[in-house]
Design a protein around this motif. Structure first.
Motif, PDB file in Angstrom:
ATOM      1  N   GLN A 185       0.816  -1.212   0.000  1.00 39.77           N
ATOM      2  CA  GLN A 185       0.000   0.000   0.000  1.00 39.77           C
ATOM      3  C   GLN A 185       0.852   1.265   0.000  1.00 39.77           C
ATOM      4  O   GLN A 185       0.361   2.351  -0.258  1.00 39.77           O
ATOM      5  CB  GLN A 185      -0.936   0.039   1.220  1.00 39.77           C
ATOM      6  N   GLY A 186       2.128   1.120   0.321  1.00 34.54           N
ATOM      7  CA  GLY A 186       3.019   2.284   0.313  1.00 34.54           C
ATOM      8  C   GLY A 186       2.926   3.140   1.549  1.00 34.54           C
ATOM      9  O   GLY A 186       3.473   4.225   1.597  1.00 34.54           O
ATOM     10  N   ASP A 187       2.278   2.645   2.612  1.00 34.16           N
ATOM     11  CA  ASP A 187       2.119   3.467   3.812  1.00 34.16           C
ATOM     12  C   ASP A 187       3.160   3.169   4.890  1.00 34.16           C
ATOM     13  O   ASP A 187       3.217   3.841   5.890  1.00 34.16           O
ATOM     14  CB  ASP A 187       0.704   3.334   4.372  1.00 34.16           C
ATOM     15  N   ASP A 188       3.985   2.172   4.701  1.00 32.52           N
ATOM     16  CA  ASP A 188       5.017   1.811   5.674  1.00 32.52           C
ATOM     17  C   ASP A 188       6.379   1.781   5.002  1.00 32.52           C
ATOM     18  O   ASP A 188       7.089   0.781   5.047  1.00 32.52           O
ATOM     19  CB  ASP A 188       4.736   0.439   6.280  1.00 32.52           C
ATOM     20  N   CYS A 189       6.760   2.850   4.370  1.00 32.71           N
ATOM     21  CA  CYS A 189       7.958   2.823   3.533  1.00 32.71           C
ATOM     22  C   CYS A 189       9.092   3.659   4.098  1.00 32.71           C
ATOM     23  O   CYS A 189       8.904   4.817   4.452  1.00 32.71           O
ATOM     24  CB  CYS A 189       7.626   3.301   2.130  1.00 32.71           C
ATOM     25  N   VAL A 190      10.246   3.059   4.122  1.00 32.91           N
ATOM     26  CA  VAL A 190      11.476   3.739   4.479  1.00 32.91           C
ATOM     27  C   VAL A 190      12.378   3.673   3.259  1.00 32.91           C
ATOM     28  O   VAL A 190      12.451   2.653   2.587  1.00 32.91           O
ATOM     29  CB  VAL A 190      12.144   3.045   5.682  1.00 32.91           C
TER      30      VAL A 190
END
Length: 61
Positions: free
Chosen positions: A17-22
């Motif tokens: 989903q791209g909401d937990d990206c580092v």
């Protein structure tokens, strides 16, 4: 610590989903870490030795 634009990359373990990206980038003698959702904010700079220790620790857990 400057990096060449476009050298940031996202972990393959980031959520779909791209909401937990580092994102990380390798600078001279350091690893730069930032939140991919807020790239305007300052990044975290970590010495390469500490980054390697973090990865070793994460691999054991």
């Amino acid at each position: 610590m400057n990096t060449v634009e476009g050298r940031w990359f996202k972990s393959t373990y980031s959520s779909a989903q791209g909401d937990d990206c580092v994102e990380v980038a390798f600078g001279e003698g350091a690893v730069l870490v930032r939140d991919s959702k807020d790239t305007v904010r300052p990044h975290l700079t970590v010495r390469r030795e500490e980054w390697c220790r973090l990865l070793e620790f994460a691999a054991r857990t």
